[in-house]
Structure formats: structure tokens, C-alpha cells
Design a protein around this motif. Structure first.
Motif, mmCIF file in Angstrom:
data_model
loop_
_atom_site.group_PDB
_atom_site.id
_atom_site.type_symbol
_atom_site.label_atom_id
_atom_site.label_comp_id
_atom_site.label_asym_id
_atom_site.label_seq_id
_atom_site.Cartn_x
_atom_site.Cartn_y
_atom_site.Cartn_z
ATOM 1 N N ASN A 132 0.825 -1.216 0.000
ATOM 2 C CA ASN A 132 0.000 0.000 0.000
ATOM 3 C C ASN A 132 0.857 1.264 0.000
ATOM 4 O O ASN A 132 1.924 1.308 0.610
ATOM 5 C CB ASN A 132 -0.876 0.067 1.266
ATOM 6 C CG ASN A 132 -2.131 -0.772 1.158
ATOM 7 O OD1 ASN A 132 -2.474 -1.257 0.096
ATOM 8 N ND2 ASN A 132 -2.818 -0.928 2.278
ATOM 9 N N PHE A 133 0.345 2.307 -0.650
ATOM 10 C CA PHE A 133 0.914 3.658 -0.533
ATOM 11 C C PHE A 133 -0.248 4.633 -0.434
ATOM 12 O O PHE A 133 -1.364 4.336 -0.861
ATOM 13 C CB PHE A 133 1.791 3.998 -1.743
ATOM 14 C CG PHE A 133 1.037 4.061 -3.044
ATOM 15 C CD1 PHE A 133 0.490 5.251 -3.493
ATOM 16 C CD2 PHE A 133 0.843 2.916 -3.811
ATOM 17 C CE1 PHE A 133 -0.232 5.295 -4.686
ATOM 18 C CE2 PHE A 133 0.132 2.962 -5.007
ATOM 19 C CZ PHE A 133 -0.404 4.160 -5.441
ATOM 20 N N TYR A 134 0.013 5.792 0.168
ATOM 21 C CA TYR A 134 -1.038 6.798 0.320
ATOM 22 C C TYR A 134 -0.400 8.112 0.703
ATOM 23 O O TYR A 134 0.696 8.160 1.260
ATOM 24 C CB TYR A 134 -2.055 6.373 1.400
ATOM 25 C CG TYR A 134 -1.407 6.005 2.707
ATOM 26 C CD1 TYR A 134 -0.945 4.704 2.930
ATOM 27 C CD2 TYR A 134 -1.204 6.960 3.701
ATOM 28 C CE1 TYR A 134 -0.308 4.372 4.113
ATOM 29 C CE2 TYR A 134 -0.572 6.623 4.889
ATOM 30 C CZ TYR A 134 -0.125 5.332 5.082
ATOM 31 O OH TYR A 134 0.515 5.000 6.246
ATOM 32 N N THR A 135 -1.098 9.204 0.377
ATOM 33 C CA THR A 135 -0.631 10.524 0.789
ATOM 34 C C THR A 135 -1.815 11.463 0.939
ATOM 35 O O THR A 135 -2.807 11.340 0.210
ATOM 36 C CB THR A 135 0.370 11.110 -0.239
ATOM 37 O OG1 THR A 135 0.764 12.417 0.227
ATOM 38 C CG2 THR A 135 -0.231 11.241 -1.619
ATOM 39 N N GLY A 136 -1.684 12.375 1.872
ATOM 40 C CA GLY A 136 -2.655 13.447 2.036
ATOM 41 C C GLY A 136 -2.091 14.786 1.591
ATOM 42 O O GLY A 136 -2.728 15.822 1.756
ATOM 43 N N ALA A 137 -0.895 14.755 1.012
ATOM 44 C CA ALA A 137 -0.250 16.006 0.583
ATOM 45 C C ALA A 137 -1.042 16.641 -0.564
ATOM 46 O O ALA A 137 -1.624 15.930 -1.379
ATOM 47 C CB ALA A 137 1.179 15.719 0.125
ATOM 48 N N PRO A 138 -1.050 17.977 -0.626
ATOM 49 C CA PRO A 138 -1.813 18.650 -1.687
ATOM 50 C C PRO A 138 -1.309 18.256 -3.070
ATOM 51 O O PRO A 138 -0.105 18.249 -3.320
ATOM 52 C CB PRO A 138 -1.549 20.142 -1.433
ATOM 53 C CG PRO A 138 -0.954 20.246 -0.082
ATOM 54 C CD PRO A 138 -0.360 18.921 0.265
ATOM 55 N N LEU A 139 -2.225 17.901 -3.968
ATOM 56 C CA LEU A 139 -1.904 17.535 -5.351
ATOM 57 C C LEU A 139 -3.052 18.023 -6.226
ATOM 58 O O LEU A 139 -4.213 17.729 -5.946
ATOM 59 C CB LEU A 139 -1.808 16.008 -5.491
ATOM 60 C CG LEU A 139 -0.500 15.302 -5.146
ATOM 61 C CD1 LEU A 139 -0.708 13.786 -5.133
ATOM 62 C CD2 LEU A 139 0.589 15.672 -6.143
ATOM 63 N N THR A 140 -2.718 18.751 -7.290
ATOM 64 C CA THR A 140 -3.737 19.230 -8.218
ATOM 65 C C THR A 140 -3.923 18.208 -9.334
ATOM 66 O O THR A 140 -2.942 17.744 -9.923
ATOM 67 C CB THR A 140 -3.298 20.578 -8.823
ATOM 68 O OG1 THR A 140 -2.960 21.469 -7.755
ATOM 69 C CG2 THR A 140 -4.402 21.189 -9.665
#
Ligand code: HEC
Ligand code: HEC
Length: 152
Positions: free
Chosen positions: A99-107
Motif C-alpha cells: 500500500n501507498f497513500y498521501t494526504g499532501a496537496p496535489l492538483t
């Protein structure tokens, strides 16, 4: 601006010990946390207003050995680089279940590249959203995706 996020490995290892799947060899679990539900569309719950009370991710998914792998055949240590339309860059590494995941802002949309053991492959078109496993599913991939995301 460049953003570089690497998952804290110690946190992920700590989470393994709380897995409820003690009876099987697989680390994959239904219990909320980093090892949850490999292969499923993470953003089904990890989006605003789903009623699930899950943290919001801008992208999440799972990388497997093959396009038709079983859910416990995720690959750890794959680098995933996401580039947002506004130039944001986020790097994450797959955990023990792939699994991978991020909550960082991405447009949206995102450019996607994955690297494993020195080999890299890119998604040939921009990903319209961070719900990677929604298209990259098996046995019923969506939107022309080849199946699960798998290592180069
Ligand atoms: C069916 C809904 C659902 C799906 C699908 C789902 N999650 Fe979750 N997840 C949750 C909920 C709800 C929580 C929060 C539980 C809590 O805080 O008590 C959570 C928590 C987490 C956490 C811990 C976050 C934190 O900071 O505490 C991680 C990491 C996580 N999920 C990753 C994923 C990944 C990666 C996927 C896809 C492979 C995924 N989840 C799919 C519902 C879901
Ligand atoms: C709307 C559906 C959709 C979403 C969402 C999506 N993809 Fe894709 N992906 C595709 C399609 C379609 C292709 C194949 C394009 C082609 O071959 O022309 C593909 C191809 C790829 C490939 C290359 C596959 C190969 O073996 O050559 C990778 C890697 C990939 N996607 C990763 C991702 C990641 C990571 C995400 C989430 C950030 C994602 N994709 C989100 C549809 C999607």
C-alpha cells in the motif's frame, strides 16, 4: 514548490503487530491502518464527506507482483512519484502489503511514475484522480487500465 514525503517505516512496522489476521500469513487486514484493504479503492472512504471519518488522501493504492495478483501479493519498497498539475511533487514508498497513500496537496490530473529495483515505468496517460485502485482492479479493471498496478 517540491514536496518530498517518505512514509515512516517504524510506524508501519508498529502497525503490523496490531494486525487482526494473526491466523494467516498475510499482513493484509480489514482493520483501519496502513495495512488495510490492499487492492481496494482507498479513496472510496478516504475522501471528504464519505461518512467514514477516514483521513483524506489525495492518492492511495497498492502495487502488486502482477496485474492479476491476489490481494496478499503486494510488493513493499516500491517508490511512487506523483506530480500534480500545479507542479507539486510527492514521493511515497509502498509498505509491507504494497500500500501507498498521501494526504499532501496535489492538483489533478497527476503524472505517475513507479520505481522498483532500479527499474521505472510511467503511467502513459495522466491519472485523472488519486483513486488508483478504482481503475487498477482485478478481475474487473476500469477505464482501460491493464489490471492491478504491478512492479516494472
Ligand atoms: C471501507 C472504507 C475504507 C477503505 C476502502 C480504506 N480505508 Fe483506510 N481507514 C478507514 C477508516 C474509517 C480509517 C480511520 C479509522 C480510525 O481513525 O479509527 C482508516 C484509517 C487508515 C489509516 C490510518 C490513518 C491514521 O492517520 O490514523 C491508513 C494509513 C489507511 N487507512 C490507509 C488506507 C489505504 C492505503 C487504503 C487502500 C488500500 C485504505 N485505507 C482503504 C476506512 C477505509
Ligand atoms: C481513470 C482510471 C485510472 C486511474 C484513476 C489510474 N490509472 Fe493508472 N492507468 C490507467 C490506464 C487506462 C492505463 C494504461 C494506459 C495505456 O496503456 O495507454 C494505466 C497505466 C498505469 C501504469 C502503467 C502500467 C504498465 O504496466 O505499463 C501505472 C504504473 C499506473 N497506471 C499507475 C497508476 C497510479 C499510481 C494511479 C493513482 C495515482 C493510477 N494509475 C490511477 C487508468 C487509471
Amino acid at each position: 514548490m517540491t514536496r518530498l514525503l517518505v512514509l515512516p517505516i517504524a510506524l508501519l512496522l508498529a502497525a503490523c503487530s496490531s494486525s487482526s489476521d494473526a491466523s494467516s500469513d498475510s499482513l493484509a487486514t480489514e482493520t483501519p491502518g496502513p495495512l488495510m484493504r490492499p487492492g481496494e479503492n482507498c479513496l472510496r472512504c478516504h475522501s471528504p464527506n464519505t461518512g467514514q471519518n477516514a483521513p483524506v488522501w489525495t492518492a492511495g493504492g497498492t502495487i502488486f507482483t502482477r496485474k492479476d495478483a491476489e490481494r496478499d501479493e503486494g510488493v513493499p519498497g516500491v517508490k511512487v512519484v506523483l506530480r500534480g498539475a500545479a507542479g507539486e511533487e510527492v514521493e511515497v514508498v509502498t509498505n509491507a502489503v504494497g500500500n501507498f497513500y498521501t494526504g499532501a496537496p496535489l492538483t489533478k490530473p497527476y503524472k505517475v511514475a513507479i520505481t522498483y529495483e532500479g527499474r521505472t515505468k510511467e503511467m502513459p496517460i495522466d491519472a485523472p484522480a488519486g483513486s488508483c485502485n478504482a481503475c487498477h482492479s482485478w478481475p474487473d479493471p476500469v477505464g482501460g487500465a491493464p489490471g492491478r498496478i504491478y512492479v516494472p
